[in-house]
Design a protein around this motif. Sequence first.
Motif, PDB file in Angstrom:
ATOM      1  N   ASP A   1      -1.553  12.493  -3.053  1.00  0.00           N
ATOM      2  CA  ASP A   1      -2.331  12.164  -1.850  1.00  0.00           C
ATOM      3  C   ASP A   1      -3.261  10.972  -2.031  1.00  0.00           C
ATOM      4  O   ASP A   1      -3.910  10.540  -1.074  1.00  0.00           O
ATOM      5  N   GLU A   2      -3.343  10.428  -3.244  1.00  0.00           N
ATOM      6  CA  GLU A   2      -4.152   9.213  -3.430  1.00  0.00           C
ATOM      7  C   GLU A   2      -3.372   7.996  -2.921  1.00  0.00           C
ATOM      8  O   GLU A   2      -2.151   7.916  -3.061  1.00  0.00           O
ATOM      9  N   LYS A   3      -4.097   7.062  -2.325  1.00  0.00           N
ATOM     10  CA  LYS A   3      -3.487   5.815  -1.864  1.00  0.00           C
ATOM     11  C   LYS A   3      -3.916   4.670  -2.764  1.00  0.00           C
ATOM     12  O   LYS A   3      -5.016   4.694  -3.327  1.00  0.00           O
TER      13      LYS A   3
ATOM     14  N   GLU B   1       5.358   6.810  -1.668  1.00  0.00           N
ATOM     15  CA  GLU B   1       5.930   6.425  -0.387  1.00  0.00           C
ATOM     16  C   GLU B   1       5.014   5.386   0.234  1.00  0.00           C
ATOM     17  O   GLU B   1       3.832   5.300  -0.124  1.00  0.00           O
ATOM     18  N   LYS B   2       5.533   4.593   1.149  1.00  0.00           N
ATOM     19  CA  LYS B   2       4.698   3.593   1.783  1.00  0.00           C
ATOM     20  C   LYS B   2       3.633   4.277   2.627  1.00  0.00           C
ATOM     21  O   LYS B   2       3.906   5.234   3.341  1.00  0.00           O
ATOM     22  N   ALA B   3       2.405   3.780   2.509  1.00  0.00           N
ATOM     23  CA  ALA B   3       1.288   4.368   3.250  1.00  0.00           C
ATOM     24  C   ALA B   3       1.391   3.996   4.714  1.00  0.00           C
ATOM     25  O   ALA B   3       1.994   2.982   5.081  1.00  0.00           O
ATOM     26  N   ASP B   4       0.796   4.840   5.549  1.00  0.00           N
ATOM     27  CA  ASP B   4       0.803   4.573   6.989  1.00  0.00           C
ATOM     28  C   ASP B   4       0.011   3.298   7.308  1.00  0.00           C
ATOM     29  O   ASP B   4      -0.967   3.008   6.677  1.00  0.00           O
TER      30      ASP B   4
ATOM     31  N   GLU C   1      -2.610   0.348  -4.278  1.00  0.00           N
ATOM     32  CA  GLU C   1      -1.806  -0.863  -4.141  1.00  0.00           C
ATOM     33  C   GLU C   1      -0.942  -1.055  -5.374  1.00  0.00           C
ATOM     34  O   GLU C   1      -1.399  -0.864  -6.510  1.00  0.00           O
TER      35      GLU C   1
ATOM     36  N   GLU D   1       0.859  -1.178   0.000  1.00  0.00           N
ATOM     37  CA  GLU D   1       0.000   0.000   0.000  1.00  0.00           C
ATOM     38  C   GLU D   1       0.901   1.235   0.000  1.00  0.00           C
ATOM     39  O   GLU D   1       1.785   1.365   0.851  1.00  0.00           O
ATOM     40  N   VAL D   2       0.662   2.131  -0.958  1.00  0.00           N
ATOM     41  CA  VAL D   2       1.501   3.318  -1.083  1.00  0.00           C
ATOM     42  C   VAL D   2       0.637   4.564  -1.233  1.00  0.00           C
ATOM     43  O   VAL D   2      -0.547   4.492  -1.564  1.00  0.00           O
ATOM     44  N   ARG D   3       1.288   5.691  -0.997  1.00  0.00           N
ATOM     45  CA  ARG D   3       0.655   6.991  -1.225  1.00  0.00           C
ATOM     46  C   ARG D   3       1.423   7.702  -2.322  1.00  0.00           C
ATOM     47  O   ARG D   3       2.654   7.713  -2.323  1.00  0.00           O
TER      48      ARG D   3
END
Length: 202
Positions: A163-165, A199-202, A167, A153-155
């Motif tokens: 800002d979209e997340k 970047e990797k999502a939280d 896969e 999962e990335v942003r």
Amino acid sequence: MSEEIYEDLDESQLTGKKQWYVVNTYSGRERMVADYLEKRRVSQHLENNIFRIVVAEQEEIVYDKNNKPVVKKNGEVSKKIINLYPGYVFVEVIMSNQAWYVLRNTPSVTGLVGSSGKGSKPFPVPQEEIEPILRRMNLIETVIRADYKIGDEVRIIDGAFADEKGEITRLDLDNSQADVVITFFGRPNTVTVSLASIEKAD
């Protein structure tokens, strides 16, 4: 300027590593503070402790009331300099007691982020927070991460889909790209983005 004495930093803060700190100043005095710091860096022989001093300025096109670019008499498009972070100056430092003293006691500096004065300790800006600012200012080469994998999962951090997340469904490490499935207008869509733009999502 009256001399003030602050207690020494503790050993855990004297890491010997370059880290970024945020200096607070009055809005409109950022460039003045940067110039002062540059002069004091040299006069106090801190070239091996204080490195880059950054005011996050960016050039923008000036638009008229009809939202059209303003063109000068010579035919050039009119531009202005804006400060992306008013009241802040970013400083790359290998922190020492002397460097901390110089940062705090530079004219028009009101403090450091994370330090309320009275001997309280400053803290560096996390790398993941400072890197987007430095990339935006073209002050660092983008470091491409190679530790992504399909299913992560990335942003997306810049471009039309910022800002979209989503896969990762495909990786192209040779071209530093990834396919990311995001939800757009209620439907899943696959977009191809640079690895530097995620970047990797939280």
